[in-house]
Write an enzyme that holds these catalytic residues in place. Structure first.
Site, PDB file in Angstrom:
ATOM      1  N   LYS A  22      26.464 -94.111 -22.092  1.00  0.00           N
ATOM      2  CA  LYS A  22      28.169 -94.448 -21.727  1.00  0.00           C
ATOM      3  C   LYS A  22      28.354 -94.111 -22.975  1.00  0.00           C
ATOM      4  CE  LYS A  22      32.482 -95.137 -19.924  1.00  0.00           C
ATOM      5  NZ  LYS A  22      33.045 -95.810 -18.695  1.00  0.00           N
ATOM      6  N   HIS A  55       0.360 -59.197  -6.429  1.00  0.00           N
ATOM      7  CA  HIS A  55       2.143 -60.045  -5.873  1.00  0.00           C
ATOM      8  C   HIS A  55       1.846 -60.972  -4.798  1.00  0.00           C
ATOM      9  CE1 HIS A  55       4.119 -56.734  -7.960  1.00  0.00           C
ATOM     10  NE2 HIS A  55       2.501 -56.167  -8.213  1.00  0.00           N
TER      11      HIS A  55
END
Ligand SMILES: NC(=O)c1ncn([C@@H]2O[C@H](COP(=O)(O)O)[C@@H](O)[C@H]2O)c1NC=O
Length: 523
Positions: free
Chosen positions: A145, A284
């Site tokens: 932070k 596919h």
């Protein structure tokens, strides 16, 4: 609160070091000390540094409190967290820190208790709970932070970057921001692991496989050129430490595309369902050939022979190392990807002579037990459809029509049944001698899948083949197409209200029909 400017690089003068994993700790401590950095450290981290002859201040000296509750409280103290969290751009924070008589930390080096490893080791619940790090994440999150003032390092992998920064006079803000992002990702993954473990077993007994909280974290492995289509962006993410396709090693060829990954995953699913050497060729996301053989070269020849037209530009998966003989065969056909657990000596040389083929090494490992699929606003989670359900064992099949299959026919039926699982529903697969010969896939009714499978096989190959259907036949029309084409045996789950009609059609044709009682839809 008035904010003052701060230099881009913050010199490293004081470091808090508290690590469970002591890899590279002494070397790092030495580098920090030689650069003039004061070391403040917890329990065994401090001992390790001191034993290496490095001057170290213990956290207890800083706080005036002894570590207590078997290490549950070591660093949870204002005189540790204020120097981590003071935003030195703010005069008020600097003043408050001075009032506390505390010096700011410029660097926090911390890695956490091994919670995931402890769970994986089969430890008791109490032992797992004890390995939930509390003080570590607090320091890590505090430093992340406060990255405008503090650098946070959470892994020995980052030590070389830290040593390099020492030589440069500290980390830049950009570096500190990147380190902070990595730190928050680290604690997020840690908390997901803890939350997942905690929430498992909290539901009703019959819901236990599905925890009340499902969390997962992935790391970006690569940004792909595009997604399913060129106007779609895409990237590959990997579970931390995850194996499988996302962690496969690419040995040769152009960068894998999004569609390559989808097809290769389908190919692996198809090839790894068989015990014997097996090859699956995918286009596919559907197989255009699956076969087993005495070796992988034979399996490949027979898989390819199923539909040589469609195999052009296919993705090939094999469940054994690629042999030189198989490599030579593959090199004859334009192939997008080969994925294999390995490549025998010489096989790679044959294949790498083809510039465009992508070659992946991917160990055949245990697949996970559950799989996810995104739906709008949520996620479906299901147990993976492995082909080891009770109904996949032919000894549990019910003979519904015709004579019991002889050994060869039964072997073909077992192969067809397993191979059919890799075909998108509605799936009909015709097979002969351990190889698919005609596949009807992805149709919206089963009768069309039957028609397609027969058409793909051709009159000669369909006659005498066996057929597998991934789900029951709702009407007798589909199987009638198979019977008219001359198949000699059919395996299907059964369970339709019109089973009797389907069975009667097989009986009338004198064709063997087995019911498995298990369905293998694949959408
Ligand atoms: N309780 C605390 O205040 C605390 N502060 C730091 N730790 C962890 O203790 C470990 C280091 O301890 P040691 O230096 O004693 O080996 C690190 O993994 C660190 O994340 C703590 N342990 C658990 O929460």
């Amino acid at each position: 609160m008035t904010q003052t400017d701060q230099p881009d690089r913050i010199a490293l003068r004081r470091a808090l070091v508290s690590v469970y994993d002591k890899t590279g700790l002494v070397e790092l401590g030495r580098a920090l000390h030689e650069a003039g950095v004061e070391l403040v450290s917890t329990g065994s981290t401090a001992r390790t540094l001191a034993e290496a002859g490095l001057p170290v201040t213990s956290v207890e000296q800083v706080t005036g409190f002894a570590e207590c509750l078997d290490g549950r409280v070591k660093t949870l103290h204002p005189l540790v967290h204020a120097p981590i969290l003071a935003d030195r751009r703010l005069a008020s924070h600097r003043e408050q820190l001075a009032a506390l008589g505390a010096e700011p930390f410029d660097l926090v080096v911390s890695n956490l208790y091994p919670f995931t490893e402890t769970v994986a080791s089969g430890a008791t619940p109490d032992e797992c709970v004890e390995q939930i790090d509390i003080g570590g994440p607090s320091m890590v999150r505090g430093a992340a932070k406060n990255h405008p003032s503090v650098a946070i390092v959470t892994s020995p992998d980052q030590y070389p970057e830290l040593v390099a920064a020492l030589a440069e006079g500290g980390f830049t803000l950009t570096q500190r921001r990147r380190l902070a992002a990595a730190a928050f990702a680290h604690t997020a993954a840690y908390d997901v692991a803890v939350a997942s473990w905690f929430s498992s077993g909290l539901g009703a007994a019959d819901e236990e496989a599905f925890p009340v909280f499902a969390g997962a974290t992935w790391e970006r492995a690569s940004v792909l050129r595009y997604g399913e289509n060129p106007h779609q962006g895409a990237a590959l993410y990997r579970s931390p430490g995850g194996a499988g396709l996302a962690g496969a090693e690419q040995l040769h060829g152009k960068e894998m595309s999004y569609n390559n990954y989808v097809d290769t995953d389908a190919a692996l699913r198809a090839a790894t369902d068989h015990q014997a050497p097996a090859v699956a060729i995918i286009k596919h996301a559907n197989p255009c050939g699956i076969a087993v053989g005495a070796d992988v070269a034979e399996a490949h020849r027979r898989a390819h022979a199923c539909d040589p037209v469609s195999a052009f530009g296919g993705v090939i998966a094999v469940n054994r190392p690629v042999s030189v003989e198989m490599a030579r065969q593959v090199a004859e056909v334009f192939t997008e990807v080969v994925v294999a657990p390995d490549y025998e000596d010489g096989a790679l040389a044959v294949l790498t002579a083809k510039k465009n083929i992508r070659l992946l090494r991917c160990p055949v490992g245990a697949r996970s037990d559950t799989e996810m699929r995104a739906v709008s606003g949520g996620l479906l989670l299901q147990q993976v459809d492995h082909v080891d359900a009770e109904g996949d064992d032919p000894s549990s099949w019910t003979l519904a029509a015709g004579q019991a299959a002889d050994e060869a026919t039964l072997a073909d039926l077992v192969f067809a049944w397993r191979a059919c699982r890799a075909v998108k529903s509605n799936a009909i697969l015709l097979a002969a001698d351990g190889a698919s010969v005609g596949i009807g896939m992805g149709q919206v009714n089963r009768v069309d899948s039957c028609r397609l499978a027969v058409e793909r096989a051709g009159t000669e190959r369909a006659r005498g083949a066996v057929a597998a259907s991934d789900a029951f036949f709702p009407f007798a029309d589909g199987p009638q197409i198979l019977l008219d084409a001359g198949v000699r045996a059919i395996v299907q789950p059964g369970g339709s209200v019109r089973d009797a009609e389907t069975v009667a059609a097989a009986e009338a044709a004198g064709v063997t029909m087995y019911l498995t009682g298990t369905r293998h839809f694949f959408h």
